[in-house]
Design a protein around this motif. Sequence first.
Motif, mmCIF file in Angstrom:
data_model
loop_
_atom_site.group_PDB
_atom_site.id
_atom_site.type_symbol
_atom_site.label_atom_id
_atom_site.label_comp_id
_atom_site.label_asym_id
_atom_site.label_seq_id
_atom_site.Cartn_x
_atom_site.Cartn_y
_atom_site.Cartn_z
ATOM 1 N N GLY A 11 45.353 15.094 61.814
ATOM 2 C CA GLY A 11 46.404 15.308 62.525
ATOM 3 C C GLY A 11 46.342 15.019 63.892
ATOM 4 O O GLY A 11 45.601 14.398 64.273
ATOM 5 N N SER A 12 47.188 15.712 64.705
ATOM 6 C CA SER A 12 47.081 15.370 66.331
ATOM 7 C C SER A 12 45.983 16.158 66.896
ATOM 8 O O SER A 12 45.635 15.416 67.919
ATOM 9 C CB SER A 12 48.523 16.067 66.817
ATOM 10 O OG SER A 12 49.536 15.256 66.252
ATOM 11 N N THR A 13 45.524 17.194 66.629
ATOM 12 C CA THR A 13 44.752 18.097 67.218
ATOM 13 C C THR A 13 43.186 18.411 66.386
ATOM 14 O O THR A 13 42.318 18.567 66.904
ATOM 15 C CB THR A 13 45.235 19.337 67.655
ATOM 16 O OG1 THR A 13 45.675 19.863 66.425
ATOM 17 C CG2 THR A 13 46.352 19.237 68.683
ATOM 18 N N ASN A 14 43.425 18.032 65.002
ATOM 19 C CA ASN A 14 42.208 18.235 64.469
ATOM 20 C C ASN A 14 42.177 17.279 63.123
ATOM 21 O O ASN A 14 43.206 16.512 62.940
ATOM 22 C CB ASN A 14 42.390 19.670 63.701
ATOM 23 C CG ASN A 14 42.369 20.974 64.762
ATOM 24 O OD1 ASN A 14 41.183 21.087 65.141
ATOM 25 N ND2 ASN A 14 43.392 21.321 65.091
ATOM 26 N N LEU A 15 40.824 17.331 62.690
ATOM 27 C CA LEU A 15 40.577 16.416 61.347
ATOM 28 C C LEU A 15 39.813 17.303 60.490
ATOM 29 O O LEU A 15 38.804 18.047 60.977
ATOM 30 C CB LEU A 15 39.579 15.050 62.097
ATOM 31 C CG LEU A 15 39.500 13.947 61.195
ATOM 32 C CD1 LEU A 15 38.948 12.912 62.019
ATOM 33 C CD2 LEU A 15 38.040 14.556 60.294
ATOM 34 N N ARG A 16 40.167 16.834 59.362
ATOM 35 C CA ARG A 16 39.365 17.664 58.214
ATOM 36 C C ARG A 16 39.108 16.642 56.993
ATOM 37 O O ARG A 16 40.024 15.869 56.730
ATOM 38 C CB ARG A 16 40.153 18.719 57.382
ATOM 39 C CG ARG A 16 40.643 20.102 58.599
ATOM 40 C CD ARG A 16 41.128 21.109 57.622
ATOM 41 N NE ARG A 16 42.541 20.462 57.183
ATOM 42 C CZ ARG A 16 43.185 21.140 56.273
ATOM 43 N NH1 ARG A 16 42.690 22.505 55.886
ATOM 44 N NH2 ARG A 16 44.385 20.851 55.867
ATOM 45 N N ALA A 17 37.808 16.660 56.685
ATOM 46 C CA ALA A 17 37.257 15.825 55.841
ATOM 47 C C ALA A 17 36.783 16.232 54.505
ATOM 48 O O ALA A 17 36.215 17.395 54.545
ATOM 49 C CB ALA A 17 36.588 14.740 56.332
ATOM 50 N N TRP A 18 36.879 15.651 53.182
ATOM 51 C CA TRP A 18 36.331 16.129 52.119
ATOM 52 C C TRP A 18 35.632 14.904 51.346
ATOM 53 O O TRP A 18 36.167 13.836 51.149
ATOM 54 C CB TRP A 18 37.245 17.055 51.246
ATOM 55 C CG TRP A 18 38.205 18.094 51.643
ATOM 56 C CD1 TRP A 18 37.703 19.179 51.362
ATOM 57 C CD2 TRP A 18 39.129 18.015 52.380
ATOM 58 N NE1 TRP A 18 38.466 20.221 52.217
ATOM 59 C CE2 TRP A 18 39.563 19.550 52.723
ATOM 60 C CE3 TRP A 18 40.232 16.946 52.973
ATOM 61 C CZ2 TRP A 18 40.645 19.792 53.492
ATOM 62 C CZ3 TRP A 18 41.119 17.321 53.763
ATOM 63 C CH2 TRP A 18 41.495 18.817 53.840
ATOM 64 N N LEU A 19 34.431 15.078 50.968
ATOM 65 C CA LEU A 19 33.773 14.285 49.999
ATOM 66 C C LEU A 19 33.960 14.835 48.586
ATOM 67 O O LEU A 19 33.441 15.801 47.989
ATOM 68 C CB LEU A 19 32.325 14.091 50.458
ATOM 69 C CG LEU A 19 31.479 13.238 49.806
ATOM 70 C CD1 LEU A 19 31.954 11.661 49.707
ATOM 71 C CD2 LEU A 19 29.918 13.267 50.085
ATOM 72 N N TYR A 20 34.406 13.905 47.655
ATOM 73 C CA TYR A 20 34.357 14.087 46.214
ATOM 74 C C TYR A 20 33.694 13.208 45.424
ATOM 75 O O TYR A 20 33.618 12.197 45.969
ATOM 76 C CB TYR A 20 36.060 13.781 46.006
ATOM 77 C CG TYR A 20 36.931 15.165 46.414
ATOM 78 C CD1 TYR A 20 37.036 16.333 45.558
ATOM 79 C CD2 TYR A 20 37.663 15.089 47.471
ATOM 80 C CE1 TYR A 20 37.890 17.218 45.884
ATOM 81 C CE2 TYR A 20 38.584 16.222 47.908
ATOM 82 C CZ TYR A 20 38.565 17.122 46.990
ATOM 83 O OH TYR A 20 39.384 18.183 47.367
#
Length: 292
Positions: A11-20
């Motif tokens: 997003g504009s202010t944050n990043l979230r990542a997932w490894l599947y």
Amino acid sequence: MTSRYIAIDWGSTNLRAWLYQGEQCLESRQSEAGVTRLNGKSPAAVLAEVTQNWRDGATPVVMAGMVGSNVGWKVAPYLSVPAHFSAIGERLTSVGDNIWIVPGLSVSRDDNHNVMRGEETQLLGARALSPSSVYVMPGTHCKWVQADAQQIHDFRTVMTGELHHLLLNHSLVGAGLPEQAVSAPAFSAGLARGLASPDVLPTLFEVRASHVLGNLPREEVSEFLSGLLIGAEVASMRDFAAREQAVTIVAGSSLATRYEQAFRAAGREVSTVSGDAAFQAGIRSIAHAVAN
């Protein structure tokens, strides 16, 4: 494509990542390097940092959100609504070797001009988790979406969350207030007022007058204003969600609870899906589409 893949909400202010690995989440990471907070780094460099030790060139990365906007990595063109759900996973934009951005959705008619980015991925997941005719997606900009099992037909945006923030922090309504407290009674009182009188423009200054005159505790202004705006939103969007249509709220627990209360007060039953669960289900389905 191997069954190992990476899903990213950027997003504009944050990043979230997932490894599947298939359906199993092996690891997740978060970063404050949203697309407006890259601090001189390139998006490719930020991605490499966030996914360090997660991937080789064969591991696909599927990203959604503002990363595909005109302030992001690369513009991922909008899909025009009406659009088939399947088209979301078929119209990805490449930004590198096995790195893809999900398109947003748009409406452009004389009576409605709208865009969304990120919510389309939640929408895919919500359709699988709680099929409905109308999806309500609260947040800074609340999306109201009409759909069936195959297609997204229309959507509207209501700036309820942003308006609450602006009024409380940058207007006379919230000037000089102490730290705000949670208050279910204040929220309920505001909700009743908003549902009964959704034309809130003449009511907004009353929020200030009420606490100045001592009728509303100064630490409960935020809660009353939240109820007022959410009530007005639900009441003003009644025609968008016909009484016979199933409604699913897609949100985190706090916002979902507030909107559930608003719909119940308006005489409507709703289902609820976690926004995070919907996003992850949606982006997993897109990753599988890439595989095929």
